[in-house]
Design a protein around this motif. Structure first.
Motif, PDB file in Angstrom:
ATOM      1  N   PRO A  56       0.799  -1.237   0.000  1.00  0.00           N
ATOM      2  CA  PRO A  56       0.000   0.000   0.000  1.00  0.00           C
ATOM      3  C   PRO A  56       0.824   1.276   0.000  1.00  0.00           C
ATOM      4  O   PRO A  56       0.333   2.331  -0.401  1.00  0.00           O
ATOM      5  N   ASP A  57       2.076   1.203   0.447  1.00  0.00           N
ATOM      6  CA  ASP A  57       2.878   2.417   0.621  1.00  0.00           C
ATOM      7  C   ASP A  57       3.833   2.675  -0.535  1.00  0.00           C
ATOM      8  O   ASP A  57       4.657   3.602  -0.466  1.00  0.00           O
ATOM      9  N   VAL A  58       3.713   1.910  -1.618  1.00  0.00           N
ATOM     10  CA  VAL A  58       4.593   2.114  -2.761  1.00  0.00           C
ATOM     11  C   VAL A  58       4.252   3.437  -3.459  1.00  0.00           C
ATOM     12  O   VAL A  58       3.087   3.824  -3.574  1.00  0.00           O
ATOM     13  N   GLU A  59       5.272   4.098  -3.961  1.00  0.00           N
ATOM     14  CA  GLU A  59       5.124   5.427  -4.553  1.00  0.00           C
ATOM     15  C   GLU A  59       4.364   5.389  -5.876  1.00  0.00           C
ATOM     16  O   GLU A  59       4.567   4.506  -6.710  1.00  0.00           O
ATOM     17  N   PHE A  60       3.497   6.385  -6.086  1.00  0.00           N
ATOM     18  CA  PHE A  60       2.758   6.575  -7.334  1.00  0.00           C
ATOM     19  C   PHE A  60       2.830   8.065  -7.653  1.00  0.00           C
ATOM     20  O   PHE A  60       2.308   8.886  -6.900  1.00  0.00           O
ATOM     21  N   ARG A  61       3.492   8.409  -8.772  1.00  0.00           N
ATOM     22  CA  ARG A  61       3.650   9.821  -9.109  1.00  0.00           C
ATOM     23  C   ARG A  61       3.293  10.068 -10.565  1.00  0.00           C
ATOM     24  O   ARG A  61       3.541   9.230 -11.438  1.00  0.00           O
ATOM     25  N   VAL A  62       2.734  11.237 -10.813  1.00  0.00           N
ATOM     26  CA  VAL A  62       2.451  11.712 -12.166  1.00  0.00           C
ATOM     27  C   VAL A  62       3.295  12.958 -12.402  1.00  0.00           C
ATOM     28  O   VAL A  62       3.162  13.952 -11.674  1.00  0.00           O
ATOM     29  N   HIS A  63       4.172  12.891 -13.394  1.00  0.00           N
ATOM     30  CA  HIS A  63       5.025  14.025 -13.749  1.00  0.00           C
ATOM     31  C   HIS A  63       4.341  14.763 -14.898  1.00  0.00           C
ATOM     32  O   HIS A  63       4.336  14.310 -16.039  1.00  0.00           O
ATOM     33  N   SER A  64       3.735  15.889 -14.579  1.00  0.00           N
ATOM     34  CA  SER A  64       2.899  16.598 -15.543  1.00  0.00           C
ATOM     35  C   SER A  64       2.924  18.082 -15.261  1.00  0.00           C
ATOM     36  O   SER A  64       2.941  18.506 -14.094  1.00  0.00           O
ATOM     37  N   ASP A  65       2.926  18.875 -16.318  1.00  0.00           N
ATOM     38  CA  ASP A  65       2.789  20.324 -16.169  1.00  0.00           C
ATOM     39  C   ASP A  65       1.330  20.722 -15.986  1.00  0.00           C
ATOM     40  O   ASP A  65       1.041  21.845 -15.555  1.00  0.00           O
ATOM     41  N   VAL A  66       0.421  19.803 -16.340  1.00  0.00           N
ATOM     42  CA  VAL A  66      -1.010  20.099 -16.316  1.00  0.00           C
ATOM     43  C   VAL A  66      -1.672  19.577 -15.051  1.00  0.00           C
ATOM     44  O   VAL A  66      -2.437  20.284 -14.393  1.00  0.00           O
ATOM     45  N   ARG A  67      -1.359  18.329 -14.700  1.00  0.00           N
ATOM     46  CA  ARG A  67      -2.042  17.700 -13.572  1.00  0.00           C
ATOM     47  C   ARG A  67      -1.065  16.805 -12.795  1.00  0.00           C
ATOM     48  O   ARG A  67      -1.195  15.577 -12.782  1.00  0.00           O
ATOM     49  N   PRO A  68      -0.063  17.398 -12.164  1.00  0.00           N
ATOM     50  CA  PRO A  68       0.880  16.592 -11.382  1.00  0.00           C
ATOM     51  C   PRO A  68       0.195  15.982 -10.168  1.00  0.00           C
ATOM     52  O   PRO A  68      -0.792  16.536  -9.648  1.00  0.00           O
ATOM     53  N   TRP A  69       0.730  14.852  -9.729  1.00  0.00           N
ATOM     54  CA  TRP A  69       0.129  14.180  -8.571  1.00  0.00           C
ATOM     55  C   TRP A  69       1.194  13.333  -7.902  1.00  0.00           C
ATOM     56  O   TRP A  69       2.058  12.759  -8.569  1.00  0.00           O
ATOM     57  N   GLU A  70       1.101  13.225  -6.588  1.00  0.00           N
ATOM     58  CA  GLU A  70       2.062  12.419  -5.839  1.00  0.00           C
ATOM     59  C   GLU A  70       1.361  11.757  -4.674  1.00  0.00           C
ATOM     60  O   GLU A  70       0.619  12.398  -3.926  1.00  0.00           O
ATOM     61  N   GLY A  71       1.555  10.453  -4.515  1.00  0.00           N
ATOM     62  CA  GLY A  71       0.940   9.724  -3.427  1.00  0.00           C
ATOM     63  C   GLY A  71       1.454   8.297  -3.400  1.00  0.00           C
ATOM     64  O   GLY A  71       2.574   8.008  -3.820  1.00  0.00           O
ATOM     65  N   THR A  72       0.599   7.391  -2.919  1.00  0.00           N
ATOM     66  CA  THR A  72       0.960   5.980  -2.804  1.00  0.00           C
ATOM     67  C   THR A  72      -0.096   5.125  -3.485  1.00  0.00           C
ATOM     68  O   THR A  72      -1.178   5.608  -3.855  1.00  0.00           O
ATOM     69  N   PHE A  73       0.232   3.831  -3.619  1.00  0.00           N
ATOM     70  CA  PHE A  73      -0.764   2.891  -4.134  1.00  0.00           C
ATOM     71  C   PHE A  73      -2.038   2.960  -3.299  1.00  0.00           C
ATOM     72  O   PHE A  73      -3.152   2.914  -3.828  1.00  0.00           O
ATOM     73  N   GLY A  74      -1.862   3.057  -1.971  1.00  0.00           N
ATOM     74  CA  GLY A  74      -3.033   3.105  -1.093  1.00  0.00           C
ATOM     75  C   GLY A  74      -3.903   4.319  -1.357  1.00  0.00           C
ATOM     76  O   GLY A  74      -5.144   4.240  -1.312  1.00  0.00           O
ATOM     77  N   ASP A  75      -3.275   5.453  -1.658  1.00  0.00           N
ATOM     78  CA  ASP A  75      -4.038   6.663  -1.958  1.00  0.00           C
ATOM     79  C   ASP A  75      -4.854   6.500  -3.246  1.00  0.00           C
ATOM     80  O   ASP A  75      -6.015   6.897  -3.315  1.00  0.00           O
ATOM     81  N   VAL A  76      -4.216   5.937  -4.271  1.00  0.00           N
ATOM     82  CA  VAL A  76      -4.929   5.730  -5.539  1.00  0.00           C
ATOM     83  C   VAL A  76      -6.024   4.690  -5.361  1.00  0.00           C
ATOM     84  O   VAL A  76      -7.133   4.836  -5.893  1.00  0.00           O
ATOM     85  N   GLU A  77      -5.734   3.650  -4.594  1.00  0.00           N
ATOM     86  CA  GLU A  77      -6.745   2.611  -4.381  1.00  0.00           C
ATOM     87  C   GLU A  77      -7.976   3.185  -3.691  1.00  0.00           C
ATOM     88  O   GLU A  77      -9.117   2.816  -4.024  1.00  0.00           O
ATOM     89  N   ARG A  78      -7.766   4.100  -2.751  1.00  0.00           N
ATOM     90  CA  ARG A  78      -8.939   4.684  -2.072  1.00  0.00           C
ATOM     91  C   ARG A  78      -9.805   5.455  -3.068  1.00  0.00           C
ATOM     92  O   ARG A  78     -11.034   5.341  -3.044  1.00  0.00           O
ATOM     93  N   VAL A  79      -9.185   6.225  -3.955  1.00  0.00           N
ATOM     94  CA  VAL A  79      -9.962   6.926  -4.985  1.00  0.00           C
ATOM     95  C   VAL A  79     -10.687   5.913  -5.863  1.00  0.00           C
ATOM     96  O   VAL A  79     -11.877   6.068  -6.188  1.00  0.00           O
ATOM     97  N   ALA A  80      -9.977   4.847  -6.252  1.00  0.00           N
ATOM     98  CA  ALA A  80     -10.574   3.832  -7.116  1.00  0.00           C
ATOM     99  C   ALA A  80     -11.753   3.145  -6.437  1.00  0.00           C
ATOM    100  O   ALA A  80     -12.793   2.898  -7.067  1.00  0.00           O
ATOM    101  N   ARG A  81     -11.610   2.851  -5.167  1.00  0.00           N
ATOM    102  CA  ARG A  81     -12.700   2.159  -4.453  1.00  0.00           C
ATOM    103  C   ARG A  81     -13.874   3.092  -4.187  1.00  0.00           C
ATOM    104  O   ARG A  81     -15.029   2.660  -4.184  1.00  0.00           O
ATOM    105  N   ARG A  82     -13.616   4.362  -3.966  1.00  0.00           N
ATOM    106  CA  ARG A  82     -14.713   5.328  -3.847  1.00  0.00           C
ATOM    107  C   ARG A  82     -15.436   5.475  -5.191  1.00  0.00           C
ATOM    108  O   ARG A  82     -16.667   5.560  -5.242  1.00  0.00           O
ATOM    109  N   LEU A  83     -14.652   5.479  -6.275  1.00  0.00           N
ATOM    110  CA  LEU A  83     -15.267   5.536  -7.603  1.00  0.00           C
ATOM    111  C   LEU A  83     -16.069   4.272  -7.864  1.00  0.00           C
ATOM    112  O   LEU A  83     -17.205   4.347  -8.378  1.00  0.00           O
ATOM    113  N   ALA A  84     -15.528   3.118  -7.507  1.00  0.00           N
ATOM    114  CA  ALA A  84     -16.251   1.860  -7.706  1.00  0.00           C
ATOM    115  C   ALA A  84     -17.573   1.871  -6.941  1.00  0.00           C
ATOM    116  O   ALA A  84     -18.615   1.435  -7.461  1.00  0.00           O
TER     117      ALA A  84
END
Length: 512
Positions: A35-63
């Motif tokens: 859950p604590d593995v790094e997940f980053r988006v390198h973007s000038d438009v929509r940068p993002w930084e977090g962990t697998f757990g953070d993305v999973e929570r968004v995904a599960r809320r969306l589900a």
């Protein structure tokens, strides 16, 4: 879907190549473990930084939000997004729901997107308000029950409480429909099951060197391989995700130096554009230890150049339909890695037809196409897939692609259907006949080259005039030919068909 012999199914199950695990199961177990593995988006438009757990929570809320709107196993969820966190959230949420996910390349235009949405009739479509030349067009998805636009109302789809667990679905059923440009004007919808996609994830992960480093993924997640590399393999392996929403060699070199990221291959263009950039220095080679090349033609000049710099090059061969057919391991003899497309991978089988066409089958071969007529033409009753590629097999069992029967140009990993370009060229008043073929490209692997026969009394269009016309008719820029030749007559078969093999050979001779 295609027919498949019962004994082949039994073999795949007995060998453990096909399991009862769904893609939702694969993701859920991997995310729990890391859950604590790094997940980053390198973007000038929509940068993002977090962990697998953070993305999973968004995904599960969306589900949970989609579940409340009636979406469940077997329903179709389509998305057209750049390499952003929300793309991962939509993909993972779809898998948790047992839905069929349809990634759409973010730079596909109105025509392609409209065709895809009509073909799959999704319950859900998630896109971006705007990104580069891409812009949300509400009328295209007017019939879709649930639409979310990142940067506008995407968060409205998220429930307060996340979905728990994974909804049950048939692992032999569809999990993914990947659209790829075909020989006709419309994209082809390639259907993969949980079993074929799960096996491919394990197969491709097994080809990667264990010390490959922290990879930067710039290949669009709307592409099959970009999606697998971004959203499935890292979760299975517990390795960090670093996404870039555009390919900028200068930015990639900066991330190598600053963050220690690596670029490990893909289409040859990704590697050559780094080497040719003015900011490249020998220090960057430490972050380019390997180059796994595929997805487009791989010129020998490129593999040799990389090898001379100390980069370990290995090639592979496959397609959206059958993703991993052959491949060289990074430990294979150099002459095989540089100059062949590898030997047959576990579970895969190949044979050559009388004309040299490669026929393949294996546990990661798709179920078929959304168009039954395409399925009937591409597969036989014994489960063999007609690849449309011509090849030779050496005494050690290594395959080398020598030509392509199918009318496809693979430019920097993006498929271009020749017929679509030819039809656009025929709208030029001076053109009586047009033929478009693949030409070698030192950076991109291949690019489109156009040959035209003129109507009597007409002057040949210039390259700039041709491009202005293609822009006017709305043809995507990456499909524009980069060469234009005028012929008095085309080489033809006895039945009158244009011999594109001869045109390609003429280009190859000229290039050499």
């Amino acid at each position: 879907m295609r027919s498949m012999p019962a004994e082949l199914i039994k073999r795949y199950e007995a060998e453990g190549w096909w399991t009862r695990e769904t893609i939702g199961d694969l993701l859920a177990s991997g995310l729990v473990a890391a859950p604590d593995v790094e997940f980053r988006v390198h973007s000038d438009v929509r940068p993002w930084e977090g962990t697998f757990g953070d993305v999973e929570r968004v995904a599960r809320r969306l589900a949970a939000g989609l579940r409340a709107r009636g979406v469940g196993p077997g329903d179709v969820v389509a998305f057209q997004l750049p390499n952003w966190m929300e793309a991962a959230a939509v993909f993972w949420a779809s898998a948790f729901l047992g839905a069929v996910v349809v990634p759409i390349v973010h730079f596909y235009g109105r025509k392609e997107v409209g065709y895809i949405l009509d073909a799959v009739a999704p319950r859900v479509f998630v896109t971006a308000a705007r990104f580069g030349r891409m812009e949300h067009q509400a009328d295209l998805c007017a019939e879709v029950p649930v639409v979310g636009v990142v940067g506008r109302d995407f968060d409205d789809l998220l429930a307060d409480d996340p979905l728990t667990g994974v909804l049950a679905t048939d692992p032999a059923g569809p999990a993914l429909i990947a659209f790829t440009s075909g020989t006709t004007r419309d994209p082809k919808g390639v259907v993969h099951s949980h079993q074929t996609l799960g096996f491919e994830t394990r197969q491709l992960a097994g080809l990667y060197p264990p010390d490959r480093g922290r990879q930067l993924t710039s290949a669009p997640v709307g592409h099959f391989i970009g999606m697998v590399n971004a959203f499935l393999i890292p979760v299975r392996d517990g390795s960090p995700v670093h996404l870039a929403d555009t390919w900028d060699p200068g930015r990639a070199l900066e991330l190598m130096g600053r963050d220690g990221l690596t670029v490990g291959g893909g289409a040859a263009y990704y590697m050559t554009s780094l080497l040719d950039h003015p900011d490249f220095t020998p220090r960057h080679l430490a972050h380019m230890k390997y180059a796994g090349l595929g997805g487009a033609a791989v010129p020998a000049a490129v593999t040799t150049r990389l090898a001379e710099l100390g980069i370990t090059v290995f090639r592979s061969y496959g397609s959206t339909e059958h993703p991993s057919i052959t491949g060289s391991r990074h430990t294979a003899p150099e002459r095989k890695r540089l100059h062949t497309d590898g030997d047959v991978l576990p579970g895969a089988e190949i044979r050559l037809a009388e004309d040299g066409e490669i026929l393949s089958r294996g546990p990661d071969l798709c179920l078929g196409y959304t168009d039954p007529a395409l399925t009937e033409r591409a597969f036989d009753e014994e489960g063999w897939y007609r690849t449309g590629d011509i090849g030779v097999i050496d005494e050690d069992g290594y395959l080398t692609i020598t030509d392509r029967k199918a009318d496809i140009i693979i430019r920097g990993g993006e498929n271009i259907g020749a017929l679509e370009v030819e039809e656009a060229l025929l709208a030029l008043s001076a053109v009586a006949e047009a033929a478009v073929v693949a030409a070698p490209d030192a950076r991109l692997g291949e690019h489109a080259a156009a040959f035209v026969r003129l109507k009597p009394g007409h002057l040949a269009p210039t390259l700039d005039e041709m491009r202005a016309h293609l822009d006017l008719v709305g043809l995507a820029r990456q499909k524009w030919p980069e060469e234009l030749s005028v012929l008095e007559e085309f080489p033809r078969t006895a039945s009158g068909k244009v011999q594109k093999l001869v045109l390609r050979r003429d280009i190859a001779v000229h290039e050499s």
